[in-house]
Motif scaffolding. Structure first.
Motif, mmCIF file in Angstrom:
data_model
loop_
_atom_site.group_PDB
_atom_site.id
_atom_site.type_symbol
_atom_site.label_atom_id
_atom_site.label_comp_id
_atom_site.label_asym_id
_atom_site.label_seq_id
_atom_site.Cartn_x
_atom_site.Cartn_y
_atom_site.Cartn_z
ATOM 1 N N LYS A 1 -45.583 -5.253 2.664
ATOM 2 C CA LYS A 1 -44.529 -4.413 3.218
ATOM 3 C C LYS A 1 -43.200 -4.719 2.525
ATOM 4 O O LYS A 1 -42.987 -5.808 2.006
ATOM 5 N N HIS A 2 -42.318 -3.721 2.569
ATOM 6 C CA HIS A 2 -41.034 -3.861 1.881
ATOM 7 C C HIS A 2 -39.911 -3.274 2.737
ATOM 8 O O HIS A 2 -39.124 -2.443 2.273
ATOM 9 N N HIS A 3 -39.841 -3.713 3.978
ATOM 10 C CA HIS A 3 -38.785 -3.219 4.861
ATOM 11 C C HIS A 3 -37.410 -3.580 4.292
ATOM 12 O O HIS A 3 -37.167 -4.723 3.905
ATOM 13 N N GLY A 4 -36.537 -2.593 4.241
ATOM 14 C CA GLY A 4 -35.184 -2.831 3.747
ATOM 15 C C GLY A 4 -35.052 -2.840 2.239
ATOM 16 O O GLY A 4 -33.986 -3.184 1.710
ATOM 17 N N HIS A 5 -36.121 -2.435 1.541
ATOM 18 C CA HIS A 5 -36.039 -2.468 0.073
ATOM 19 C C HIS A 5 -35.029 -1.466 -0.467
ATOM 20 O O HIS A 5 -34.501 -1.632 -1.568
ATOM 21 N N GLU A 6 -34.756 -0.434 0.321
ATOM 22 C CA GLU A 6 -33.798 0.579 -0.142
ATOM 23 C C GLU A 6 -32.410 -0.039 -0.330
ATOM 24 O O GLU A 6 -31.810 0.032 -1.411
ATOM 25 N N ALA A 7 -31.900 -0.661 0.730
ATOM 26 C CA ALA A 7 -30.572 -1.281 0.648
ATOM 27 C C ALA A 7 -30.570 -2.452 -0.338
ATOM 28 O O ALA A 7 -29.588 -2.673 -1.054
ATOM 29 N N ALA A 8 -31.680 -3.182 -0.392
ATOM 30 C CA ALA A 8 -31.758 -4.324 -1.310
ATOM 31 C C ALA A 8 -31.718 -3.889 -2.767
ATOM 32 O O ALA A 8 -31.301 -4.663 -3.645
ATOM 33 N N GLY A 9 -32.151 -2.649 -3.010
ATOM 34 C CA GLY A 9 -32.194 -2.175 -4.390
ATOM 35 C C GLY A 9 -30.869 -1.709 -4.945
ATOM 36 O O GLY A 9 -30.661 -1.708 -6.164
ATOM 37 N N VAL A 10 -29.941 -1.329 -4.080
ATOM 38 C CA VAL A 10 -28.678 -0.744 -4.548
ATOM 39 C C VAL A 10 -27.902 -1.693 -5.459
ATOM 40 O O VAL A 10 -27.473 -1.281 -6.556
ATOM 41 N N PRO A 11 -27.679 -2.964 -5.084
ATOM 42 C CA PRO A 11 -26.938 -3.840 -6.010
ATOM 43 C C PRO A 11 -27.667 -4.081 -7.324
ATOM 44 O O PRO A 11 -27.029 -4.315 -8.354
ATOM 45 N N LEU A 12 -28.990 -3.994 -7.314
ATOM 46 C CA LEU A 12 -29.750 -4.147 -8.558
ATOM 47 C C LEU A 12 -29.526 -2.951 -9.473
ATOM 48 O O LEU A 12 -29.356 -3.100 -10.690
ATOM 49 N N VAL A 13 -29.519 -1.755 -8.883
ATOM 50 C CA VAL A 13 -29.221 -0.545 -9.656
ATOM 51 C C VAL A 13 -27.809 -0.638 -10.227
ATOM 52 O O VAL A 13 -27.570 -0.339 -11.407
ATOM 53 N N SER A 14 -26.873 -1.054 -9.400
ATOM 54 C CA SER A 14 -25.475 -1.154 -9.830
ATOM 55 C C SER A 14 -25.342 -2.118 -11.002
ATOM 56 O O SER A 14 -24.656 -1.823 -11.988
ATOM 57 N N ALA A 15 -25.998 -3.270 -10.894
ATOM 58 C CA ALA A 15 -25.895 -4.284 -11.952
ATOM 59 C C ALA A 15 -26.487 -3.779 -13.260
ATOM 60 O O ALA A 15 -25.907 -3.978 -14.341
ATOM 61 N N LEU A 16 -27.642 -3.137 -13.195
ATOM 62 C CA LEU A 16 -28.273 -2.609 -14.402
ATOM 63 C C LEU A 16 -27.382 -1.557 -15.050
ATOM 64 O O LEU A 16 -27.190 -1.548 -16.278
ATOM 65 N N CYS A 17 -26.834 -0.662 -14.228
ATOM 66 C CA CYS A 17 -25.987 0.411 -14.759
ATOM 67 C C CYS A 17 -24.714 -0.148 -15.394
ATOM 68 O O CYS A 17 -24.271 0.335 -16.447
ATOM 69 N N GLU A 18 -24.139 -1.137 -14.776
ATOM 70 C CA GLU A 18 -22.924 -1.725 -15.333
ATOM 71 C C GLU A 18 -23.224 -2.490 -16.615
ATOM 72 O O GLU A 18 -22.423 -2.503 -17.552
ATOM 73 N N ARG A 19 -24.405 -3.107 -16.664
ATOM 74 C CA ARG A 19 -24.796 -3.862 -17.862
ATOM 75 C C ARG A 19 -24.927 -2.949 -19.076
ATOM 76 O O ARG A 19 -24.539 -3.315 -20.183
ATOM 77 N N TYR A 20 -25.448 -1.747 -18.856
ATOM 78 C CA TYR A 20 -25.654 -0.822 -19.967
ATOM 79 C C TYR A 20 -24.633 0.317 -19.999
ATOM 80 O O TYR A 20 -24.809 1.281 -20.719
ATOM 81 N N ARG A 21 -23.572 0.160 -19.214
ATOM 82 C CA ARG A 21 -22.474 1.130 -19.215
ATOM 83 C C ARG A 21 -22.975 2.554 -19.012
ATOM 84 O O ARG A 21 -22.580 3.495 -19.705
#
Length: 417
Positions: free
Chosen positions: A271-291
């Motif tokens: 199970k992956h309860h709360g994976h949605e909110a947990a994923g947002v900072p990961l998306v943000s970090a990846l996007c900022e890393r690659y501009r």
């Protein structure tokens, strides 16, 4: 020495494959920058002489050689002189199928076996110089995706060379902009999952996109995900998004949507309860890393945060499952009232998520009709009627919220009846 002009690269390759040619690049042998300028060409290359044709605006590059002198893809000494031969220029290219030329009479010049590799559907490096440019790891992965419909495979020797380049830490010298450019080109292919699969095969996914690498071997509830692996699911969702939309936003959002599953504690698997909110900072970090462009980053963050609750809009009988207050929260969180077109793209990414599962590829994704219907209902709000009530300050916003809630509730009650 007489100046000779040759069509080179992708235009030659695609013509031999029977693919429409849109961009043509040319190599000029036996010429100098001064001679090109005298013919009306406009120089655009800073690192080496590249010119635009005065009429067609197509690129004409002087034949050149490259010698490795530093790290990364900038670490080269470029030599462009009238004495550089066509064969020497072609030898510095990445793959044999990209190292062919065509003369003015239509004859193919193929010193490195590109036509044979086209026939055999093989992606093979031209020479050992391939390993001098780390960007080529991504380029080969992209060509594998681009040419997937033709059944191309990567030659084992080239795969081994790519793996060695990754292990030697050459990828650390890539700039964020060049990595992102290759991702954009890969996402424009019909089956970009091949790009990421090849990167994973040679160890580059873990280096460049560890957030994606972490998804592999992470289990999911089998009743909802017969494919099991969260990484496999992500690539299935990406391909499903490509079947639904040409939008790069939709495709990138689909790729990013489940990054949170990669940080779920093993004790909680599958199970992956709360994976949605947990994923947002990961998306943000990846996007900022690659501009990544901010608009695309914002879209991917919204898909990541809201996809789970969007899926749960209806119960198994097709009746609204959520409360009107929650529905309104989703609409506002997704920016649906201000950007209906953007919300429709979010729904496409969610549909891709639902279809990117083994055995679910052709399901009818019913939440889309619900969300578009409730958005249309809430959008009927007339702000002028609210203002005509003589309200001021915070009371105006409260009245608007109350009316939107009423409209959402009325719509949901009507489709339940």
């Amino acid at each position: 020495m007489n100046q000779q002009v040759y069509l080179v690269g992708g235009a030659v390759r695609d013509a031999l494959l029977g693919v429409a040619v849109y961009d043509r690049d040319w190599v000029v042998v036996g010429s100098t920058p001064e001679q090109m300028l005298a013919q009306g060409f406009v120089q655009v290359g800073k690192d080496f002489p590249v010119f635009l044709h005065p009429k067609s605006r197509e690129e004409y590059a002087l034949a050149r050689t490259e010698r490795k002198s530093g790290v990364g893809y900038h670490g080269f000494d470029i030599a462009a002189s009238p004495n550089v031969t066509l064969e020497e220029d072609l030898q510095r290219r990445d793959l044999t199928i990209n190292a062919m030329a065509q003369d003015a009479q239509g004859h193919i010049i193929d010193p490195y076996g590109g036509q044979a590799d086209l026939t055999q559907r093989v992606l093979r490096h031209v020479s050992a110089a391939f390993s001098e440019d780390p960007l080529r790891v991504l380029r080969v992965a992209r060509f594998a995706a681009k040419l997937q419909p033709f059944g191309f495979t990567i030659h084992p020797d080239t795969l081994a060379l790519m793996q060695a380049m990754v292990q030697s830490c050459e990828l650390a010298h890539l700039t964020p902009e060049r990595v992102w450019q290759e991702v954009v080109k890969a996402l424009s292919c019909d089956k970009p999952s091949v790009f990421f699969s090849v990167l994973r095969q040679v160890g580059a996914l873990a280096v460049l996109f560890p957030e994606l690498e972490r998804l592999f071997a992470v289990p999911q509830p089998p009743q909802h995900h017969p494919e099991g692996d969260a990484g496999v699911h992500t690539l299935m969702v990406l391909d499903a998004a490509c079947a639904l939309s040409d939008s790069l936003e939709v495709r990138f959002g689909a790729l990013m949507h489940d990054l949170g599953k990669g940080v779920t504690p093993e004790a909680l698997w599958p199970k992956h309860h709360g994976h949605e909110a947990a994923g947002v900072p990961l998306v943000s970090a990846l996007c900022e890393r690659y501009r990544v462009p901010k608009k695309m980053q914002s879209f991917a963050e919204k898909v990541t945060l809201w996809h789970g609750i969007i899926h749960t809009a209806l119960d198994q009988q097709g009746a609204p499952y959520l409360k009107a207050k929650t529905v309104l929260k989703v609409l506002k969180g997704c920016g649906a009232l201000k950007d209906p077109e953007g919300f429709n793209k979010i729904l496409l990414a969610c549909e891709a998520d639902a279809k990117g599962r083994t055995g679910f590829e052709h399901i009818d994704y019913k939440p889309t009709a619900f969300w578009l219907g409730v958005l249309a209902a809430v959008s009927q709000l007339n702000n002028q009627e609210i203002l005509a009530q003589g309200l001021s300050g915070a009371a105006i916003g409260e009245a608007i919220d109350a009316k939107q809630l009423q409209l959402a509730h009325e719509y949901m009650s009507a489709i339940t009846a």
